[in-house]
Write a protein that holds these residues in place. Structure first.
Motif, PDB file in Angstrom:
ATOM      1  N   CYS A  34       0.832  -1.209   0.000  1.00 14.44           N
ATOM      2  CA  CYS A  34       0.000   0.000   0.000  1.00 14.44           C
ATOM      3  C   CYS A  34       0.864   1.255   0.000  1.00 14.44           C
ATOM      4  N   CYS A  35       1.960   1.203   0.717  1.00 10.63           N
ATOM      5  CA  CYS A  35       2.855   2.357   0.777  1.00 10.63           C
ATOM      6  C   CYS A  35       3.433   2.681  -0.602  1.00 10.63           C
ATOM      7  N   ALA A  38      -0.285   3.733  -2.961  1.00 15.64           N
ATOM      8  CA  ALA A  38      -1.250   4.768  -2.568  1.00 15.64           C
ATOM      9  C   ALA A  38      -0.742   6.153  -2.950  1.00 15.64           C
ATOM     10  N   LYS A  39      -1.641   6.938  -3.497  1.00 18.49           N
ATOM     11  CA  LYS A  39      -1.264   8.284  -3.929  1.00 18.49           C
ATOM     12  C   LYS A  39      -1.531   9.334  -2.848  1.00 18.49           C
ATOM     13  N   THR A  40      -2.499   9.061  -1.984  1.00 13.46           N
ATOM     14  CA  THR A  40      -2.834  10.011  -0.923  1.00 13.46           C
ATOM     15  C   THR A  40      -2.846   9.275   0.418  1.00 13.46           C
ATOM     16  N   SER A  41      -2.817  10.053   1.476  1.00 11.52           N
ATOM     17  CA  SER A  41      -2.857   9.432   2.805  1.00 11.52           C
ATOM     18  C   SER A  41      -4.185   8.722   3.039  1.00 11.52           C
ATOM     19  N   ASN A  42      -5.251   9.246   2.462  1.00  6.42           N
ATOM     20  CA  ASN A  42      -6.556   8.596   2.582  1.00  6.42           C
ATOM     21  C   ASN A  42      -6.554   7.239   1.876  1.00  6.42           C
ATOM     22  N   GLU A  43      -5.986   7.201   0.680  1.00  6.73           N
ATOM     23  CA  GLU A  43      -5.873   5.929  -0.047  1.00  6.73           C
ATOM     24  C   GLU A  43      -5.011   4.939   0.729  1.00  6.73           C
ATOM     25  N   LEU A  44      -3.943   5.436   1.325  1.00  3.88           N
ATOM     26  CA  LEU A  44      -3.064   4.581   2.113  1.00  3.88           C
ATOM     27  C   LEU A  44      -3.825   3.982   3.298  1.00  3.88           C
ATOM     28  N   GLN A  45      -4.585   4.813   3.984  1.00  5.16           N
ATOM     29  CA  GLN A  45      -5.346   4.334   5.138  1.00  5.16           C
ATOM     30  C   GLN A  45      -6.379   3.285   4.712  1.00  5.16           C
TER      31      GLN A  45
END
Length: 134
Positions: A34-35, A38-45
């Motif tokens: 995921c790291c 993911a493009k944004t912190s929301n996507e990562l979460q």
């Protein structure tokens, strides 16, 4: 009672090693990916939440089964307490108290032995529920 505790500890340790750790490892590996994607912190979460979902469900299944097993033992122990004290007079003497205690301990040991016999079924039920997650 000690034997029941040892067997339950063995059951939980074994399931943790064979069922939960592999899921936890997969969840960590998934989270690491995921790291990378993911493009944004929301996507990562959201991604890491998805990764850990199976592990959380597996842990909850194990805990629920063990808690149910413990409640069953507690109910048996409560029945023993009731049985041992039902015939005691209002103010029992030392001999009556000792006899009730001995009756209680024997009953609880019988409960523990019955519960030990149920451990293989408990393991099969947990394993079955965990396999349905895959």
């Amino acid at each position: 009672m000690e034997e029941l505790g040892r067997r339950m500890e063995g059951l939980v340790d074994g399931l943790e090693r064979t069922e939960l750790r592999p899921r936890q490892k997969a969840a960590y590996q998934c989270s690491a990916r995921c790291c990378d994607i993911a493009k944004t912190s929301n996507e990562l979460q959201q991604c890491t939440d998805r990764c850990s979902g199976s592990m959380s469900q597996a842990h909850n299944i194990l805990v629920a089964h063990v808690e149910q097993f413990q409640r069953r033992m507690e109910r048996c122990s409560a029945r023993c307490q009731d049985s041992a004290t039902k015939d005691l007079p209002q103010s029992p003497n030392q001999t009556e108290t000792a006899a009730a205690q001995k009756k209680y301990e024997g009953c609880v040991n019988s409960c523990a032995n019955e519960m030990i016999q149920l451990i293989p079924r408990l393991q099969a039920d947990i394993t079955s529920d965990l396999s349905s997650l895959q």
